[in-house]
Design an enzyme around this catalytic site. Sequence first.
Site, PDB file in Angstrom:
ATOM      1  N   CYS A   1     -31.747  57.019  58.022  1.00 51.32           N
ATOM      2  CA  CYS A   1     -32.254  57.946  57.001  1.00 51.32           C
ATOM      3  C   CYS A   1     -33.781  57.957  56.937  1.00 51.32           C
ATOM      4  O   CYS A   1     -34.417  58.490  57.825  1.00 51.32           O
ATOM      5  CB  CYS A   1     -31.620  57.653  55.645  1.00 51.32           C
ATOM      6  SG  CYS A   1     -31.692  59.079  54.526  1.00 51.32           S
TER       7      CYS A   1
ATOM      8  N   ARG B   1     -30.574  69.045  48.722  1.00 50.25           N
ATOM      9  CA  ARG B   1     -30.108  67.873  49.450  1.00 50.25           C
ATOM     10  C   ARG B   1     -28.788  68.160  50.151  1.00 50.25           C
ATOM     11  O   ARG B   1     -27.954  68.925  49.648  1.00 50.25           O
ATOM     12  CB  ARG B   1     -29.969  66.670  48.505  1.00 50.25           C
ATOM     13  CG  ARG B   1     -31.258  66.290  47.805  1.00 50.25           C
ATOM     14  CD  ARG B   1     -31.143  64.978  47.068  1.00 50.25           C
ATOM     15  NE  ARG B   1     -31.061  63.838  47.973  1.00 50.25           N
ATOM     16  CZ  ARG B   1     -32.124  63.270  48.562  1.00 50.25           C
ATOM     17  NH1 ARG B   1     -33.351  63.750  48.349  1.00 50.25           N
ATOM     18  NH2 ARG B   1     -31.968  62.227  49.360  1.00 50.25           N
TER      19      ARG B   1
ATOM     20  N   HIS C   1     -25.346  56.783  55.990  1.00 50.33           N
ATOM     21  CA  HIS C   1     -25.434  55.614  55.116  1.00 50.33           C
ATOM     22  C   HIS C   1     -24.028  55.049  54.912  1.00 50.33           C
ATOM     23  O   HIS C   1     -23.074  55.417  55.572  1.00 50.33           O
ATOM     24  CB  HIS C   1     -25.948  56.031  53.731  1.00 50.33           C
ATOM     25  CG  HIS C   1     -27.395  56.367  53.673  1.00 50.33           C
ATOM     26  ND1 HIS C   1     -28.388  55.429  53.814  1.00 50.33           N
ATOM     27  CD2 HIS C   1     -28.021  57.547  53.431  1.00 50.33           C
ATOM     28  CE1 HIS C   1     -29.565  56.026  53.656  1.00 50.33           C
ATOM     29  NE2 HIS C   1     -29.372  57.301  53.432  1.00 50.33           N
TER      30      HIS C   1
END
Length: 252
Positions: free
Chosen positions: A97, A131, A199
């Site tokens: 990320c 996002r 993640h």
Amino acid sequence: MRTPAVRLWHLYPREMNIYADRGNIAVLSARLRRRGIDVDLHESGPGETIPTGEADLLYLGGGQDRDQLAVAADLASTKAATMCDLLEGGAAGLFVCGGYQLAGHSYRTGGGETVAGIGVLDIETVAGPDRLIGDIVLRSDLGPGDEPDRLVGYENHAGRTRLGAGAKALGQVVKGHGNNGTDRSEGAVANRTIGTYLHGPLLPKNPWLADLILGWALEHRYGRTFELEPLEDRLEQAAHRAAVARADHPRR
């Protein structure tokens, strides 16, 4: 005969550790020790260097824009040159990320600030208007079999990443958004360096990827291919299947 060991460097463990990314370090260490292989674990924070030639595997997790801004200048001044030499010389690297964005050439934040990366991956990232969030499933050619292997994780990023000619995608998106929400690519790979938005953390649910990275690290240390002993991964595979099920039936 000395026990084999991997020299693992965890970069900015306090500053860049969002969404349990530190769990990847726990997985790498545990999978080595379960095979009787030692792990020589080091942490390198602000102001600290990496000794030349003293790492087989470099890891940098994720962080918010403010975290990346805080570490970018220090990364460039204390670690970048050594990291580039190591990765170009065959060491393994995993960048997640925010770490993925810093591994590229640059990242332009939502506030219009440009964060310079170290350029070990041929990527550029610009923050988008919203996002990209949710469970994600990929098909990756890096797997050990003849057919693409599945990777799962969780993504939550505003960055829109585009790959240059010097990098290939880690995988193609089956479910989710990926690098930019449009071209169905996710992550980037160059030499033995992997960058990804996955993640969760990534490695507990994808043991084959953890072992691929460890094999690279051992080969760097000893100059030969290592055939890693198979492990009993029943729990890991159950977690993998649960992640696929969540991606197939996203919450509204």
